[in-house]
Design a protein around this motif. Structure first.
Motif, mmCIF file in Angstrom:
data_model
loop_
_atom_site.group_PDB
_atom_site.id
_atom_site.type_symbol
_atom_site.label_atom_id
_atom_site.label_comp_id
_atom_site.label_asym_id
_atom_site.label_seq_id
_atom_site.Cartn_x
_atom_site.Cartn_y
_atom_site.Cartn_z
ATOM 1 N N ASN A 151 0.822 -1.207 0.000
ATOM 2 C CA ASN A 151 0.000 0.000 0.000
ATOM 3 C C ASN A 151 0.855 1.255 0.000
ATOM 4 N N ALA A 152 0.358 2.324 -0.605
ATOM 5 C CA ALA A 152 0.949 3.643 -0.417
ATOM 6 C C ALA A 152 0.355 4.257 0.844
ATOM 7 N N ALA A 153 1.118 5.125 1.494
ATOM 8 C CA ALA A 153 0.673 5.748 2.739
ATOM 9 C C ALA A 153 0.802 7.260 2.654
ATOM 10 N N ILE A 154 -0.250 7.939 3.101
ATOM 11 C CA ILE A 154 -0.224 9.390 3.266
ATOM 12 C C ILE A 154 -0.328 9.650 4.754
ATOM 13 N N LEU A 155 0.722 10.194 5.342
ATOM 14 C CA LEU A 155 0.831 10.326 6.788
ATOM 15 C C LEU A 155 0.670 11.779 7.205
ATOM 16 N N ARG A 156 -0.279 11.999 8.098
ATOM 17 C CA ARG A 156 -0.459 13.342 8.641
ATOM 18 C C ARG A 156 -0.164 13.265 10.139
ATOM 19 N N GLY A 157 1.098 13.505 10.500
ATOM 20 C CA GLY A 157 1.482 13.466 11.899
ATOM 21 C C GLY A 157 1.057 14.717 12.631
ATOM 22 N N GLY A 158 1.225 14.707 13.945
ATOM 23 C CA GLY A 158 0.874 15.866 14.741
ATOM 24 C C GLY A 158 1.765 17.057 14.412
ATOM 25 N N THR A 159 1.219 18.247 14.539
ATOM 26 C CA THR A 159 2.019 19.447 14.276
ATOM 27 C C THR A 159 3.203 19.533 15.219
ATOM 28 N N ASP A 160 3.054 18.976 16.430
ATOM 29 C CA ASP A 160 4.137 19.041 17.414
ATOM 30 C C ASP A 160 5.325 18.172 17.022
ATOM 31 N N SER A 161 5.091 17.150 16.206
ATOM 32 C CA SER A 161 6.166 16.228 15.839
ATOM 33 C C SER A 161 6.572 16.377 14.379
ATOM 34 N N PHE A 162 6.225 17.495 13.756
ATOM 35 C CA PHE A 162 6.418 17.660 12.313
ATOM 36 C C PHE A 162 7.880 17.501 11.909
ATOM 37 N N ARG A 163 8.793 18.137 12.628
ATOM 38 C CA ARG A 163 10.218 18.064 12.264
ATOM 39 C C ARG A 163 10.737 16.631 12.409
ATOM 40 N N SER A 164 10.396 16.001 13.511
ATOM 41 C CA SER A 164 10.856 14.631 13.753
ATOM 42 C C SER A 164 10.323 13.681 12.694
ATOM 43 N N SER A 165 9.022 13.773 12.426
ATOM 44 C CA SER A 165 8.397 12.876 11.456
ATOM 45 C C SER A 165 8.986 13.070 10.064
ATOM 46 N N ALA A 166 9.319 14.311 9.734
ATOM 47 C CA ALA A 166 9.882 14.581 8.408
ATOM 48 C C ALA A 166 11.231 13.892 8.223
ATOM 49 N N THR A 167 12.059 13.882 9.252
ATOM 50 C CA THR A 167 13.361 13.224 9.127
ATOM 51 C C THR A 167 13.201 11.711 9.010
ATOM 52 N N ILE A 168 12.204 11.159 9.709
ATOM 53 C CA ILE A 168 11.962 9.715 9.637
ATOM 54 C C ILE A 168 11.401 9.346 8.266
ATOM 55 N N GLN A 169 10.469 10.151 7.770
ATOM 56 C CA GLN A 169 9.907 9.884 6.446
ATOM 57 C C GLN A 169 10.978 9.950 5.371
ATOM 58 N N SER A 170 11.932 10.848 5.535
ATOM 59 C CA SER A 170 12.997 10.954 4.530
ATOM 60 C C SER A 170 13.827 9.674 4.474
ATOM 61 N N ALA A 171 13.978 8.988 5.615
ATOM 62 C CA ALA A 171 14.696 7.713 5.626
ATOM 63 C C ALA A 171 13.909 6.646 4.862
ATOM 64 N N LEU A 172 12.588 6.663 5.014
ATOM 65 C CA LEU A 172 11.752 5.712 4.285
ATOM 66 C C LEU A 172 11.817 5.984 2.779
ATOM 67 N N ALA A 173 11.771 7.262 2.410
ATOM 68 C CA ALA A 173 11.868 7.615 0.991
ATOM 69 C C ALA A 173 13.218 7.180 0.418
ATOM 70 N N PHE A 174 14.275 7.353 1.208
ATOM 71 C CA PHE A 174 15.607 6.911 0.790
ATOM 72 C C PHE A 174 15.603 5.411 0.526
ATOM 73 N N GLY A 175 15.005 4.653 1.435
ATOM 74 C CA GLY A 175 14.953 3.204 1.262
ATOM 75 C C GLY A 175 14.183 2.795 0.022
#
Length: 427
Positions: A151-175
Motif C-alpha cells: 500500500n501507499a501511505a499518506i501520513l499526517r502526523g501531529g504538528t508538534d512532531s512535524f520536524r521529527s516525522s519529516a526526518t523519519i519519512q525521509s529515511a523511508l523515501a531513501f529506502g
C-alpha cells in the motif's frame, strides 16, 4: 476572496497532488516483489542509523516548542525520541522485512462441480491515510507496514512532531529509492495546516481508500463524523486490570505496576484497577501502596480510600477516562460479575486483563469481555503489534469490522476471487 479561502484552495491543491502521486505509487507497489520491498525496508533502517543525529536534533526542536507551549509530561514522553527509540524504529523496519509477504497469499481454494477453480487471494488495500498525534515513531511503523503490504501511505502526523516525522519519512523515501520503488509510496503531508486533515477526510478525489486515526477522542470523533471513506476506528485505551479472587499477590503487584507505570502515556497503559472484594483485605492495600509510592495518583471508591489517606475520591468520569498519565482509578467489585459489569459500562473495548490462578474464572473473562485484546496473567502493555510478532502496528483497532486489535500486515490487505475455467458458460 478572503485570505482564508485562498489558503484553503491552496491546501486542497497541494493535497490533491499528494493523493494523485500516492495512487500512482500504490499501483507500482501493489506489483512489487518481496525482495524489492524488503530491501526498501532494510535500506530505510540503515538510513535511520546513519541519520540518527539529524533525527534527534529535529526532535529536540519539536520538544523545545512543545515545552514552551506548556504541554503535559505524558505528552512530552510520547513525543520524545532517544537513541534507544531510534534503534527501536530501525529494528521494527528490519522485523517487518523479515515477515512473510501477505500480498498474493492464497487463503482458500476450491473447485466447483462444473470445473471452475476458485481462489481467494490477498491484495493491497491501495492508499491508506493515517492521521496521528505526537508520537513520531508512528511514521516508521506505519510506513513500514503499508509498504510491506503493498500500500501507499499518506501520513499526517501531529504538528508538534512535524520536524521529527519529516526526518523519519525521509529515511523511508531513501529506502524506497534504493530499492527502485517510488518514493511517493510513503509521504508525509507537507503542511501543518489543519485544513489538510479535512482534505484527507474528503478522500482526495477518490485517491484515499481508508483512513486510520490514531489519537485522542476528539480526533477520532472528527474522523468518524467527517470521513467520506472507510475508517479503521482506534478509540482510546481505557484499560482495566482485574485482580480476581484467585490472584497470587506477588504476581498481581508485578503485573499492575508494569501495566500502569512502565509507560503511562501509551494506549496499552492500565487506567483502572478492579479488585475482587473477596481479596480486598489481603491485596488492596499492597497494590494501592505500590502505586502511590511509585508516584501514581490514585482515585478510589470509598473502600479504596480507607486504605491510604493519599487516595482521593473517584468520580464517575474517572471510570471513563484514559488518563495517559501517572493516575489510576481503583474500585472494589463483587467478584467476576462485578468486574464484567464495570468493564462493560465504562470500558473502551481496547485491552483488559485478569490476574487469577483460577482457569475457569480466566476462561470466562477472556470469553465475556468484549475487547480487542484480553489477557490472563499478563500486563496490558503487551497491547502492541511488535509484541504480537507483527513487527509493528498501525494501531489498535477497537471496531468489529475488517480489523480488530493490533493492525498489522494481514489487516492492511483485502482480497479478490480468482476464477479459472476451461470454457465454462452458465446455463
Amino acid at each position: 476572496m478572503s485570505a482564508a479561502a485562498e489558503r484553503l484552495i491552496e491546501i486542497d491543491a497541494i493535497m490533491l497532488e499528494v493523493g494523485r502521486s500516492a495512487r500512482a505509487a500504490a499501483k507500482t507497489l501493489a506489483l512489487a516483489s518481496r525482495p524489492a520491498k524488503d530491501e526498501a525496508l532494510k535500506a530505510a533502517a540503515r538510513r535511520l542509523f546513519a541519520t540518527e543525529r539529524q533525527i534527534l536534533t529535529a526532535n529536540e526542536a519539536d520538544l523545545a516548542a512543545a515545552r514552551a507551549s506548556g504541554v503535559a509530561a505524558s505528552f512530552l514522553d510520547r513525543l520524545t525520541l532517544t537513541p534507544a527509540r531510534v534503534k527501536g524504529m530501525a529494528d521494527g523496519l528490519e522485523a517487518v522485512a523479515a515477515l512473510p509477504d501477505p500480498v498474493g497469499e492464497t487463503t482458500a481454494a476450491w473447485t466447483r462441480p462444473n470445473g471452475l477453480a476458485i481462489e481467494r487471494v490477498r491484495t493491497p488495500l491501495g492508499v491508506i491515510g493515517v492521521i496521528y498525534e505526537s508520537r513520531p515513531n508512528v511514521t516508521a511503523d506505519v510506513g513500514a507496514l503499508c509498504l510491506k503490504a503493498g500500500n501507499a501511505a499518506i501520513l499526517r502526523g501531529g504538528t508538534d512532531s512535524f520536524r521529527s516525522s519529516a526526518t523519519i519519512q525521509s529515511a523511508l523515501a531513501f529506502g524506497l529509492a534504493e530499492a527502485g520503488l517510488p518514493e511517493d509510496a510513503v509521504q508525509l503531508v507537507p503542511t501543518r495546516d489543519r485544513a489538510a486533515v479535512g482534505s484527507m477526510l474528503a478522500g482526495l478525489d477518490g485517491n484515499i481508500d481508508v483512513i486510520v486515526p490514531r489519537g485522542g477522542k476528539g480526533l477520532v470523533a472528527r474522523v468518524q463524523a467527517e470521513a467520506r471513506v472507510p475508517v479503521f476506528a482506534h478509540l482510546d485505551g481505557n484499560n482495566h486490570v482485574f485482580i480476581a479472587a484467585g490472584a497470587d499477590l506477588a504476581m498481581a503487584r508485578s503485573i499492575l505496576m508494569n501495566a500502569k507505570m512502565r509507560r503511562t502515556g501509551v494506549c496499552g497503559a492500565a487506567e483502572t484497577l478492579l479488585v475482587d472484594r473477596a481479596v480486598a483485605a489481603s491485596h488492596l492495600s499492597a497494590l494501592v501502596t505500590d502505586l502511590l509510592d511509585a508516584g501514581c495518583a490514585v482515585r478510589g471508591d470509598a473502600e479504596t480510600r480507607l486504605v491510604d489517606p493519599r487516595v482521593t475520591p473517584a468520580t464517575d468520569e474517572d471510570w471513563r477516562t484514559e488518563f495517559l498519565d501517572a493516575i489510576i482509578a481503583v474500585r472494589v467489585v463483587d467478584g467476576l460479575e462485578g468486574a464484567l459489569a464495570h468493564i462493560d459500562a465504562y470500558g473502551s473495548h481496547h485491552t483488559d486483563a485478569i490476574v487469577t490462578g483460577d482457569e475457569a474464572e480466566a476462561a470466562r473473562f477472556l470469553a465475556e469481555v468484549d475487547s480487542a485484546i484480553v489477557l490472563h496473567n499478563a500486563s496490558t502493555q503487551f497491547a502492541d503489534g511488535g509484541e504480537f510478532g507483527f513487527g509493528a502496528e498501525i494501531g489498535i483497532a477497537t471496531g468489529r469490522l475488517h480489523a480488530r486489535g493490533p493492525v498489522g500486515l494481514e489487516q492492511l490487505t483485502t482480497f479478490n476471487y480468482r476464477v479459472r475455467g476451461t470454457g465454462q458458460t452458465r446455463p
